[in-house]
Design a protein around this motif. Sequence first.
Motif, PDB file in Angstrom:
ATOM      1  N   TYR A  64       6.766   8.563  -7.814  1.00 17.97           N
ATOM      2  CA  TYR A  64       8.048   7.981  -7.437  1.00 17.97           C
ATOM      3  C   TYR A  64       8.244   6.629  -8.108  1.00 17.97           C
ATOM      4  CZ  TYR A  64       8.378  11.492  -3.774  1.00 17.97           C
ATOM      5  OH  TYR A  64       8.456  12.671  -3.096  1.00 17.97           O
ATOM      6  N   SER A  65       9.492   6.306  -8.425  1.00 21.89           N
ATOM      7  CA  SER A  65       9.853   4.986  -8.905  1.00 21.89           C
ATOM      8  C   SER A  65      10.112   4.126  -7.677  1.00 21.89           C
ATOM      9  CB  SER A  65      11.115   5.084  -9.766  1.00 21.89           C
ATOM     10  OG  SER A  65      11.629   3.808 -10.016  1.00 21.89           O
ATOM     11  N   VAL A  66       9.368   3.017  -7.545  1.00 23.53           N
ATOM     12  CA  VAL A  66       9.403   2.222  -6.323  1.00 23.53           C
ATOM     13  C   VAL A  66       9.827   0.792  -6.634  1.00 23.53           C
ATOM     14  CG1 VAL A  66       8.047   1.389  -4.370  1.00 23.53           C
ATOM     15  CG2 VAL A  66       7.535   3.618  -5.363  1.00 23.53           C
ATOM     16  N   THR A  67      10.701   0.247  -5.798  1.00 25.65           N
ATOM     17  CA  THR A  67      11.077  -1.162  -5.856  1.00 25.65           C
ATOM     18  C   THR A  67      10.726  -1.789  -4.521  1.00 25.65           C
ATOM     19  OG1 THR A  67      12.881  -0.766  -7.404  1.00 25.65           O
ATOM     20  CG2 THR A  67      12.987  -2.788  -6.116  1.00 25.65           C
ATOM     21  N   ILE A  68      10.052  -2.947  -4.574  1.00 27.43           N
ATOM     22  CA  ILE A  68       9.696  -3.675  -3.358  1.00 27.43           C
ATOM     23  C   ILE A  68      10.611  -4.886  -3.242  1.00 27.43           C
ATOM     24  CG2 ILE A  68       7.906  -4.942  -2.132  1.00 27.43           C
ATOM     25  CD1 ILE A  68       5.842  -3.341  -3.689  1.00 27.43           C
ATOM     26  N   LEU A  69      11.222  -5.048  -2.098  1.00 29.08           N
ATOM     27  CA  LEU A  69      12.100  -6.185  -1.826  1.00 29.08           C
ATOM     28  C   LEU A  69      11.412  -7.106  -0.823  1.00 29.08           C
ATOM     29  CD1 LEU A  69      15.285  -4.058  -1.171  1.00 29.08           C
ATOM     30  CD2 LEU A  69      14.658  -5.158  -3.319  1.00 29.08           C
ATOM     31  N   ASP A  70      11.354  -8.383  -1.136  1.00 29.47           N
ATOM     32  CA  ASP A  70      10.733  -9.325  -0.224  1.00 29.47           C
ATOM     33  C   ASP A  70      11.361 -10.697  -0.400  1.00 29.47           C
ATOM     34  OD1 ASP A  70       8.612 -11.237   0.885  1.00 29.47           O
ATOM     35  OD2 ASP A  70       7.792  -9.288   1.421  1.00 29.47           O
ATOM     36  N   ILE A  81      -7.472   0.215  -7.273  1.00 31.52           N
ATOM     37  CA  ILE A  81      -6.197  -0.370  -7.683  1.00 31.52           C
ATOM     38  C   ILE A  81      -5.827   0.061  -9.096  1.00 31.52           C
ATOM     39  CG2 ILE A  81      -5.048  -2.576  -8.212  1.00 31.52           C
ATOM     40  CD1 ILE A  81      -5.228  -1.933  -5.262  1.00 31.52           C
ATOM     41  N   GLY A  82      -6.835   0.286  -9.922  1.00 35.79           N
ATOM     42  CA  GLY A  82      -6.580   0.677 -11.305  1.00 35.79           C
ATOM     43  C   GLY A  82      -6.340  -0.516 -12.209  1.00 35.79           C
ATOM     44  N   SER A  83      -6.887  -1.664 -11.822  1.00 37.51           N
ATOM     45  CA  SER A  83      -6.678  -2.872 -12.608  1.00 37.51           C
ATOM     46  C   SER A  83      -7.788  -3.867 -12.325  1.00 37.51           C
ATOM     47  CB  SER A  83      -5.335  -3.511 -12.245  1.00 37.51           C
ATOM     48  OG  SER A  83      -5.195  -4.752 -12.891  1.00 37.51           O
ATOM     49  N   LYS A  84      -8.203  -4.568 -13.361  1.00 41.92           N
ATOM     50  CA  LYS A  84      -9.172  -5.648 -13.175  1.00 41.92           C
ATOM     51  C   LYS A  84      -8.471  -6.989 -13.053  1.00 41.92           C
ATOM     52  CE  LYS A  84     -13.050  -3.416 -15.265  1.00 41.92           C
ATOM     53  NZ  LYS A  84     -14.371  -3.638 -15.700  1.00 41.92           N
ATOM     54  N   GLU A  85      -7.161  -6.987 -13.310  1.00 44.40           N
ATOM     55  CA  GLU A  85      -6.393  -8.226 -13.231  1.00 44.40           C
ATOM     56  C   GLU A  85      -5.152  -7.994 -12.383  1.00 44.40           C
ATOM     57  OE1 GLU A  85      -5.595 -10.053 -16.979  1.00 44.40           O
ATOM     58  OE2 GLU A  85      -7.464  -9.306 -17.831  1.00 44.40           O
ATOM     59  N   ALA A  86      -4.786  -9.024 -11.678  1.00 46.20           N
ATOM     60  CA  ALA A  86      -3.559  -8.977 -10.877  1.00 46.20           C
ATOM     61  C   ALA A  86      -2.999 -10.380 -10.802  1.00 46.20           C
ATOM     62  CB  ALA A  86      -3.865  -8.444  -9.477  1.00 46.20           C
ATOM     63  N   PRO A  87      -1.684 -10.507 -10.659  1.00 45.24           N
ATOM     64  CA  PRO A  87      -1.106 -11.846 -10.510  1.00 45.24           C
ATOM     65  C   PRO A  87      -1.751 -12.569  -9.328  1.00 45.24           C
ATOM     66  CG  PRO A  87       0.618 -10.210 -10.770  1.00 45.24           C
ATOM     67  CD  PRO A  87      -0.681  -9.459 -10.608  1.00 45.24           C
ATOM     68  N   GLY A  88      -2.287 -13.745  -9.565  1.00 43.34           N
ATOM     69  CA  GLY A  88      -2.934 -14.486  -8.489  1.00 43.34           C
ATOM     70  C   GLY A  88      -4.361 -14.050  -8.237  1.00 43.34           C
ATOM     71  N   GLY A  89      -4.856 -13.047  -8.981  1.00 45.78           N
ATOM     72  CA  GLY A  89      -6.218 -12.570  -8.811  1.00 45.78           C
ATOM     73  C   GLY A  89      -6.326 -11.458  -7.787  1.00 45.78           C
ATOM     74  N   LEU A  90      -7.426 -10.738  -7.844  1.00 49.70           N
ATOM     75  CA  LEU A  90      -7.682  -9.670  -6.879  1.00 49.70           C
ATOM     76  C   LEU A  90      -8.396 -10.220  -5.653  1.00 49.70           C
ATOM     77  CD1 LEU A  90      -8.969  -6.778  -9.176  1.00 49.70           C
ATOM     78  CD2 LEU A  90      -6.790  -6.903  -8.010  1.00 49.70           C
ATOM     79  N   VAL A  91      -8.225  -9.531  -4.548  1.00 48.47           N
ATOM     80  CA  VAL A  91      -9.011  -9.872  -3.368  1.00 48.47           C
ATOM     81  C   VAL A  91     -10.449  -9.464  -3.643  1.00 48.47           C
ATOM     82  CG1 VAL A  91      -7.099  -9.644  -1.763  1.00 48.47           C
ATOM     83  CG2 VAL A  91      -8.484  -7.659  -2.285  1.00 48.47           C
ATOM     84  N   SER A 114       0.830  -1.207   0.000  1.00 51.13           N
ATOM     85  CA  SER A 114       0.000   0.000   0.000  1.00 51.13           C
ATOM     86  C   SER A 114       0.865   1.259   0.000  1.00 51.13           C
ATOM     87  CB  SER A 114      -0.971   0.010   1.183  1.00 51.13           C
ATOM     88  OG  SER A 114      -0.285  -0.011   2.407  1.00 51.13           O
ATOM     89  N   THR A 115       1.997   1.203   0.687  1.00 53.07           N
ATOM     90  CA  THR A 115       2.933   2.335   0.654  1.00 53.07           C
ATOM     91  C   THR A 115       3.503   2.505  -0.749  1.00 53.07           C
ATOM     92  OG1 THR A 115       3.515   1.982   2.979  1.00 53.07           O
ATOM     93  CG2 THR A 115       5.062   3.263   1.658  1.00 53.07           C
ATOM     94  N   ALA A 116       3.866   1.397  -1.383  1.00 58.46           N
ATOM     95  CA  ALA A 116       4.407   1.448  -2.747  1.00 58.46           C
ATOM     96  C   ALA A 116       3.389   2.017  -3.726  1.00 58.46           C
ATOM     97  CB  ALA A 116       4.841   0.054  -3.190  1.00 58.46           C
ATOM     98  N   LEU A 117       2.133   1.596  -3.607  1.00 50.73           N
ATOM     99  CA  LEU A 117       1.088   2.101  -4.490  1.00 50.73           C
ATOM    100  C   LEU A 117       0.920   3.606  -4.320  1.00 50.73           C
ATOM    101  CD1 LEU A 117      -1.229   1.660  -6.513  1.00 50.73           C
ATOM    102  CD2 LEU A 117      -2.714   1.193  -4.543  1.00 50.73           C
ATOM    103  N   SER A 118       0.873   4.066  -3.090  1.00 46.58           N
ATOM    104  CA  SER A 118       0.701   5.505  -2.832  1.00 46.58           C
ATOM    105  C   SER A 118       1.874   6.311  -3.373  1.00 46.58           C
ATOM    106  CB  SER A 118       0.536   5.763  -1.330  1.00 46.58           C
ATOM    107  OG  SER A 118      -0.640   5.164  -0.859  1.00 46.58           O
ATOM    108  N   LEU A 119       3.094   5.835  -3.151  1.00 46.26           N
ATOM    109  CA  LEU A 119       4.275   6.548  -3.657  1.00 46.26           C
ATOM    110  C   LEU A 119       4.325   6.541  -5.181  1.00 46.26           C
ATOM    111  CD1 LEU A 119       6.940   5.323  -1.090  1.00 46.26           C
ATOM    112  CD2 LEU A 119       6.087   7.661  -1.348  1.00 46.26           C
TER     113      LEU A 119
END
Length: 139
Positions: A51-57, A101-111, A41-46
């Motif tokens: 901002y260019s955002v990279t998420i590490l996990d 979210i701005g999308s009807k599709e997401a990897p693994g589906g949307l909640v 959610s932080t990445a989406l807001s930024l």
Amino acid sequence: CFLTEGFHSKRTVSGAYIVKQDMKKGTCDVAIVGAGVIGTSTALSLARLGYSVTILDKNKGPGAGSTSYSSGIVRSFYSILDSVKLSWEGYQYWKNWEEFIGSKEAPGGLVKLREPGGVILRTINSSRFLDKCVPLMRS
């Protein structure tokens, strides 16, 4: 951008993580450690702010850690008006999740928001709580 390969972390005594990521190509404005509900959610807001955002996990995809065990309950029964208002605002986002979210599709589906309803019985123990909550929800 979601990176898992090459991601290494070392936990310190305080519980914080020291992150080492070998990013051979590319740069970003912000790197976020953790792709759970807070990190994404932080990445989406930024990103929406430009901002260019990279998420590490360390997990294989967004929400694959402890966030995946959440029941994700949406409720509005609170005894404080500010909490009721915040809950109502969040509920509006859930109702229009694809638009938010701005999308009807997401990897693994949307909640998905399911609205099964709920019942709270008035008992000796719940009466005080209900007497505080119900008027707030009607305002």
